[in-house]
Design a protein around this motif. Structure first.
Motif, PDB file in Angstrom:
ATOM      1  N   THR A 155       0.862  -1.183   0.000  1.00 59.82           N
ATOM      2  CA  THR A 155       0.000   0.000   0.000  1.00 59.82           C
ATOM      3  C   THR A 155       0.902   1.238   0.000  1.00 59.82           C
ATOM      4  OG1 THR A 155      -0.105   0.034   2.396  1.00 59.82           O
ATOM      5  CG2 THR A 155      -1.877  -1.144   1.262  1.00 59.82           C
ATOM      6  N   PHE A 156       0.304   2.426   0.012  1.00 57.64           N
ATOM      7  CA  PHE A 156       1.088   3.667   0.029  1.00 57.64           C
ATOM      8  C   PHE A 156       1.221   4.229   1.427  1.00 57.64           C
ATOM      9  CE2 PHE A 156      -0.446   3.240  -4.278  1.00 57.64           C
ATOM     10  CZ  PHE A 156       0.742   3.413  -4.972  1.00 57.64           C
ATOM     11  N   ARG A 157       0.076   4.209   2.162  1.00 59.55           N
ATOM     12  CA  ARG A 157       0.061   4.779   3.510  1.00 59.55           C
ATOM     13  C   ARG A 157       0.072   3.655   4.548  1.00 59.55           C
ATOM     14  NH1 ARG A 157      -2.501   7.069  -0.201  1.00 59.55           N
ATOM     15  NH2 ARG A 157      -1.829   9.172  -0.758  1.00 59.55           N
ATOM     16  N   GLY A 158       0.285   4.026   5.805  1.00 55.35           N
ATOM     17  CA  GLY A 158       0.259   3.013   6.868  1.00 55.35           C
ATOM     18  C   GLY A 158       1.595   2.295   6.962  1.00 55.35           C
ATOM     19  N   SER A 159       1.694   1.355   7.924  1.00 58.49           N
ATOM     20  CA  SER A 159       2.989   0.714   8.163  1.00 58.49           C
ATOM     21  C   SER A 159       3.357  -0.165   6.960  1.00 58.49           C
ATOM     22  CB  SER A 159       2.947  -0.126   9.435  1.00 58.49           C
ATOM     23  OG  SER A 159       2.043  -1.180   9.275  1.00 58.49           O
ATOM     24  N   GLY A 160       4.613  -0.088   6.544  1.00 58.96           N
ATOM     25  CA  GLY A 160       5.065  -0.842   5.369  1.00 58.96           C
ATOM     26  C   GLY A 160       4.660  -0.198   4.059  1.00 58.96           C
ATOM     27  N   GLY A 161       4.020   0.977   4.130  1.00 58.20           N
ATOM     28  CA  GLY A 161       3.558   1.658   2.909  1.00 58.20           C
ATOM     29  C   GLY A 161       4.722   2.259   2.115  1.00 58.20           C
ATOM     30  N   MET A 162       4.498   2.393   0.818  1.00 56.47           N
ATOM     31  CA  MET A 162       5.534   2.911  -0.090  1.00 56.47           C
ATOM     32  C   MET A 162       6.034   4.290   0.317  1.00 56.47           C
ATOM     33  SD  MET A 162       5.928   1.105  -3.079  1.00 56.47           S
ATOM     34  CE  MET A 162       5.767   2.117  -4.527  1.00 56.47           C
ATOM     35  N   TRP A 163       5.118   5.141   0.800  1.00 59.02           N
ATOM     36  CA  TRP A 163       5.534   6.513   1.105  1.00 59.02           C
ATOM     37  C   TRP A 163       6.330   6.602   2.408  1.00 59.02           C
ATOM     38  CZ3 TRP A 163       5.495   6.914  -3.460  1.00 59.02           C
ATOM     39  CH2 TRP A 163       4.410   7.074  -4.305  1.00 59.02           C
ATOM     40  N   GLY A 164       6.443   5.478   3.125  1.00 59.17           N
ATOM     41  CA  GLY A 164       7.377   5.423   4.247  1.00 59.17           C
ATOM     42  C   GLY A 164       8.779   5.072   3.759  1.00 59.17           C
ATOM     43  N   LYS A 165       8.867   4.425   2.582  1.00 59.11           N
ATOM     44  CA  LYS A 165      10.166   3.970   2.079  1.00 59.11           C
ATOM     45  C   LYS A 165      10.765   4.906   1.043  1.00 59.11           C
ATOM     46  CE  LYS A 165       8.557  -0.722   2.227  1.00 59.11           C
ATOM     47  NZ  LYS A 165       7.953  -1.593   1.265  1.00 59.11           N
ATOM     48  N   TYR A 166       9.918   5.550   0.258  1.00 58.43           N
ATOM     49  CA  TYR A 166      10.406   6.432  -0.814  1.00 58.43           C
ATOM     50  C   TYR A 166       9.796   7.809  -0.620  1.00 58.43           C
ATOM     51  CZ  TYR A 166      11.236   1.884  -2.912  1.00 58.43           C
ATOM     52  OH  TYR A 166      11.635   0.598  -3.131  1.00 58.43           O
ATOM     53  N   PRO A 167      10.594   8.873  -0.839  1.00 59.97           N
ATOM     54  CA  PRO A 167      10.012  10.210  -0.701  1.00 59.97           C
ATOM     55  C   PRO A 167       8.998  10.486  -1.813  1.00 59.97           C
ATOM     56  CG  PRO A 167      12.363  10.306  -1.254  1.00 59.97           C
ATOM     57  CD  PRO A 167      11.997   8.871  -1.175  1.00 59.97           C
TER      58      PRO A 167
END
Ligand code: APR
Length: 233
Positions: free
Chosen positions: A20-32
């Motif tokens: 997913t994008f948001r939440g834990s493990g989401g893409m937006w936690g890994k990539y700006p």
């Protein structure tokens, strides 16, 4: 046949192994997000962005549609189904759905940097040609870019999506946090009293007189929904 409109987001593809994008493990936690999903980020560093989407594109070759995608396709036996997806993967099509509107573009396609929504420049890449390089140009001479709608860009498919939502007899939402507009605003175009079914492990801030929350993942949730719809219709 009744018009069944299904709005999907990243949660639809979680059981296929995509994030997913948001939440834990989401893409937006890994990539700006500013770097890889905005038009400014692309102008700032096109090579980084092109490589990011090359990697995502190649990831598509390693994943498959899940049971939920397949049940959605099966519903075409009973309903006139239109899938409106925010996902850029091709798992709905590969799961067998015939009518899929991609609001945020398609990973398998590239287009011109100068004129991205001109159909003349939108092309589907062959699966053995998923690596776009700097210097690969569209027919107008501009760098080929991912056919992805980035933040800050227009969402041309929204008009067609709205047309279908206006004609909905039944509306289903699967695996989207409804944080991103204009997709999240589609619910405002629903005719009154249309039943809304939401499939998501987490509750969403939706209300309605005929609102049903199926608190489950996409696959089990779709099995439940299939039973409910066939009982009622
Ligand atoms: N089945 C169904 N839903 C799930 C599952 C699952 N197995 N796992 C998680 N979810 C739900 C989450 O609870 C959440 O509500 O999927 C939703 C995912 O929300 P987001 O990560 O915000 O993804 P999405 O709504 O699709 O994002 C919209 O934002 O960054 C942009 O362009 C990107 O299209 C994307 C848009």
């Amino acid at each position: 046949m009744k018009n069944l409109i299904i709005l999907t987001g990243a949660g639809m593809s979680v059981e296929s192994g995509l994030s997913t994008f948001r939440g834990s493990g989401g893409m937006w936690g890994k990539y700006p997000v500013e770097q890889v999903a905005t038009i400014e980020g692309y102008y700032d560093n096109p090579e980084l962005v092109i490589n990011f989407y090359n990697d995502l594109r190649k990831q598509l070759l390693t994943v498959n549609p899940n049971h939920g995608h397949k049940v959605i396709a099966e519903l075409e036996k009973y309903f006139n189904v239109t899938v409106i997806t925010q996902n850029v993967d091709n798992l709905h099509e590969r799961g067998g759905s015939s009518n899929v509107i991609h609001l945020h573009g398609e990973l398998t396609k590239v287009t011109s940097s100068k004129d991205p929504n001109n159909p003349r420049y939108i092309e589907t890449l062959a699966t053995d040609d998923y690596d776009v390089k700097m210097g690969d140009n569209s027919a107008d001479g501009s760098q080929k870019r991912p056919f992805i709608v980035w933040f800050g860009e227009a969402v041309p498919m929204i008009d067609e999506a709205i047309e279908w939502v206006r004609k909905a007899d039944i509306f289903v939402v699967i695996g989207t946090s409804l944080n991103v507009y204009p997709a999240a605003g589609l619910l405002n175009y629903l005719p009154p009293r249309v039943p809304i079914y939401v499939i998501d492990p987490n509750e969403l801030p939706i209300k309605g007189s005929d609102y049903h929350f199926i608190q489950n993942g996409a696959s089990k949730g779709m099995d439940e929904l299939m039973k409910i719809l066939l009982d009622k219709n």
